[in-house]
Design an enzyme around this catalytic site. Sequence first.
Site, short mmCIF file in Angstrom:
data_model
loop_
_atom_site.label_atom_id
_atom_site.label_comp_id
_atom_site.label_asym_id
_atom_site.label_seq_id
_atom_site.Cartn_x
_atom_site.Cartn_y
_atom_site.Cartn_z
N GLU A 140 34.89 64.42 64.43
CA GLU A 140 33.95 64.63 63.32
C GLU A 140 33.36 66.03 63.31
O GLU A 140 32.83 66.47 62.28
CB GLU A 140 32.83 63.58 63.39
N SER A 198 44.84 69.99 72.25
CA SER A 198 44.15 68.71 72.32
C SER A 198 45.09 67.53 72.04
O SER A 198 46.21 67.69 71.59
CB SER A 198 43.00 68.69 71.31
N GLY A 246 41.45 81.00 72.92
CA GLY A 246 40.71 82.15 72.43
C GLY A 246 40.82 83.39 73.28
O GLY A 246 40.16 84.39 72.98
N LEU A 260 43.65 85.16 73.83
CA LEU A 260 44.68 86.08 73.36
C LEU A 260 44.37 86.61 71.96
O LEU A 260 44.83 87.68 71.58
CB LEU A 260 46.05 85.38 73.33
N ILE A 282 43.05 82.13 66.39
CA ILE A 282 43.99 81.35 65.58
C ILE A 282 43.46 81.32 64.16
O ILE A 282 42.31 80.92 63.92
CB ILE A 282 44.17 79.93 66.17
N TYR A 322 41.41 58.93 82.23
CA TYR A 322 40.15 59.47 81.71
C TYR A 322 39.02 58.77 82.45
O TYR A 322 38.81 57.57 82.30
CB TYR A 322 40.08 59.17 80.21
#
Lengths: 546, 546
Positions: free
Chosen positions: B204, B216, B266, B268, B271, B465
Amino acid sequence: MADGERMRWWGWGTDAHAIELPPAAGELLAAELGIDPAARAERVELEDVRLPASALGGPARDALAAVAGLDAVDDGHAARVAHAAGRSYPDLLRLRSGALEHAPDAVVTPSSRAQLAPLLAECARHGVAVVPFGGGTSVVGGVEALRGAHRAAIALDLRGLDALVDVDPVSLTATAEAGLLGPELERRLAARGVTLGHFPQSFEHSTVGGWVATRSAGQASSGYGRIDELVEAVAAVTPAGALETLDVPATAAGPALRELVVGSEGVLGVIAEATLRVRPLPSERRYEGWSLPGFAAGAEALRALAQAGALPDVARLSDEDETRLTMALGSTGGVGERIGRGYLSLRGRSGGCLAFTGFEGTRDEVARRRGRAAAILRAHGAVALGQRPGRSWLRGRFAAPYLRDALLDRAVMVDTLETATTWANLQALYAAVGDALRAALRERGTAPAVMCHVSHVYRSGASLYFTFIAAQERGAELDQWRAAKRAATDAIVAAGGTITHHHAVGADHRDWLPAEIGPLGIELLRAAKDRLDPAGIMNPGKLLPG
Amino acid sequence: MADGERMRWWGWGTDAHAIELPPAAGELLAAELGIDPAARAERVELEDVRLPASALGGPARDALAAVAGLDAVDDGHAARVAHAAGRSYPDLLRLRSGALEHAPDAVVTPSSRAQLAPLLAECARHGVAVVPFGGGTSVVGGVEALRGAHRAAIALDLRGLDALVDVDPVSLTATAEAGLLGPELERRLAARGVTLGHFPQSFEHSTVGGWVATRSAGQASSGYGRIDELVEAVAAVTPAGALETLDVPATAAGPALRELVVGSEGVLGVIAEATLRVRPLPSERRYEGWSLPGFAAGAEALRALAQAGALPDVARLSDEDETRLTMALGSTGGVGERIGRGYLSLRGRSGGCLAFTGFEGTRDEVARRRGRAAAILRAHGAVALGQRPGRSWLRGRFAAPYLRDALLDRAVMVDTLETATTWANLQALYAAVGDALRAALRERGTAPAVMCHVSHVYRSGASLYFTFIAAQERGAELDQWRAAKRAATDAIVAAGGTITHHHAVGADHRDWLPAEIGPLGIELLRAAKDRLDPAGIMNPGKLLPG
């Protein structure tokens, strides 16, 4: 490994499996392409092949022998010729003519993985380029022994790294050394009740390391996955050290270095070993032929299969020209004979496009999956041709490179090139490449036959595999080929396709790599190479443009 | 985008969706973990949050404003606090205490993709670090504004890059700019009859760019695929220039640079846009609960599903402790209430492990797939609990981070960590990490509840997890957390798991990255970064160890 299993030095495979050109083929080539049925192109004897003299100096040779053993360093004529080229059309021309501008100065065959690092160290120290060599089946110039800036170049033959290190039946993975040839890998996996399911056309003479280094795709990739989808982990030995990725199904620990090694084409290091995802050995295989109303309609049928999650393991669709030639020649292991123009007419259809589907698995899986796919195919106008054509295709699945040798004997140029794109762009790319090939070869006075098939299918698009055949331009065979290759690849780039779906970049495609990945992409690969191969000994002249 | 959609500065999401801790929960926490039901942990007001003074100098500020507009550069207190941290447990501690050691010196919000390159150029010129910021949901410290070697650091808020650039309904792909939040993306895709199917718990409030940068995995990844499997092509803007990959389903044109950008966190570049593989919007969703005889038996059932090619889109299995707590707390959106201990006893089973399956698609597809999976599950001892628990799970699927805020208000430490490994290694990894967490927290005098579930399933293995809950060690909250985190991550590495299956490396895992990818892997990533980000402005202190 028995010598008999190595390829004959001037062509594909072994004499035992050589193919004679069927008489019908000669007639067709004469009728359609003006090819003189009496034309022959000779090839020299092994002893008459001219190589540059070996430039591997004494100190370098001694250093390599100290690591791998005296017997492991071979600068004899036969060994050098056998490792001088891959099996592209230009390779075959050069081998047959006996004029090899480049050849490895020696062939070094380590007997164990432990020898790789010291061998690379000695090569870096002595200024010797290293060309990793698996089965030597590259069709893009990937194993040509270019010295680059170095004094000499060796072919690093990986046949000695042929262990099946481990099979994990619980996780369904298998760890194999890079030098294992396809058939031997599958034999050993079958003994454990599993299969990799990776069957490129070169399968009988290509290796695990070669597949991983070229990002190859097998004929059953639509079901089993391409090699990059089958690599769970990889271990490479680079001049700067070992690069090994974790054996894990998935990870978010940064960028995927595994995907930097896969497809690195020997320019970053030597792939030593890969952990591969295997499947239970299928108890049932059902292969059958279909007739689709046309190439575009057939592509739509494949798209429907893919987007319904109903893809077969093998899904192939020939265009009208390839269908016609297959019927006429009975070329693909006798499929044409089995089908016959009569049969298709009987089914109320002349012309149309030949397709093959293959399902592998348990009996229930095959029945279930085949049922779903058949319904979708029929909804797109497919007519079932039965399993006999399918079994014929299976029997002849690795035969095409032998046919090529027979055609070269008749002074016929035959080559393939392949690309891929999204479904929305497929027909445009298909038309552009076909037009470019026909125009380029007509321009040279050698009107071609150009045919195409889809053989790797995805939810978002598909591959296109072109075959072009024409009378050789005697005395200008390489120029003729280059003109066709250049025209087609320019057309691919202009139409937004990839310069290679599964053959790799090698030497032959590197001029177009900047167009595909951009100048910064090239710089990025150079940066990786500079770090892993600071002396620049790994496979000069490949992947990255000069 | 309305301000109301941004997260509240001290916790998750919006006040409208905040969750009160159920009374049963307070009782359980007291009984099992000795947590004083009256304990409260305060949080400061926004105006009392202490930040370092902004160090963004005039010239730098003017240069950035010249590119993006005066309104696009905000060094106000509220903006800086809202971009000072992600949503990890340490982030929440720091935010609630109001003591932020690090904060962006300003927030810069470009309005178009064209502004990215000039903004990066100005930052490089003025020595300003750049922290790409999507939804700010990182749970591994990925968006903390560390200046590194630079004078200042900005948060580069990508909310202005929120175009759905294109939907290709033939190829089933969609091109989206990086700043698009999950719900908005899905709304716009639904209007075109398609879905991405990528639903991480952070959905969300997370963005396309954030997903791609962290590699992810959504809750339905077992069916739809992880983000890396959904990215057909990606475009990044780096300080050295643009890096764009070809829109193609598959290619062998060398190493996969796309896979270097995916998961690059983040460091390199930024995006800008991704072309994603989408599916037809499902007309039917069937979610249901199951009881499995135990965690190991349940894992075997999941393995059977995966290796039969019969995986649901969502496949989750809680261990005994998580099952017990879910039942007791009714915590996961009321699932426990719906099921109730009574129901399970009625079914002749007490204890056992709760599992959920979810199928999405057409009615026929769902029926077919669910039928296959149900047969396999039952063969492994699964008892069906019906669709009500499944729908409850669905309703509460994004609720857990709100529950965490409620627990933090009660001075309860709660955090999660995740890993993955092969099936053969799963139980050993599960035991090792659970033991490490329990031991580390007991040692500190705060006996924990430790629970675990599988939620991403593959043919070769699965993710694990872990959630751990304990009374906060007042005055040593961060040390307490670090001890648990360190013990668990050391155990993961020792047991051969990955340090992160889908949360990414960020700042929190970088010390362990060398163990996972090796020193040469680290060097390789540095080489890539040196080439793409020579001034080192991109997200200092993340991914690569110091």
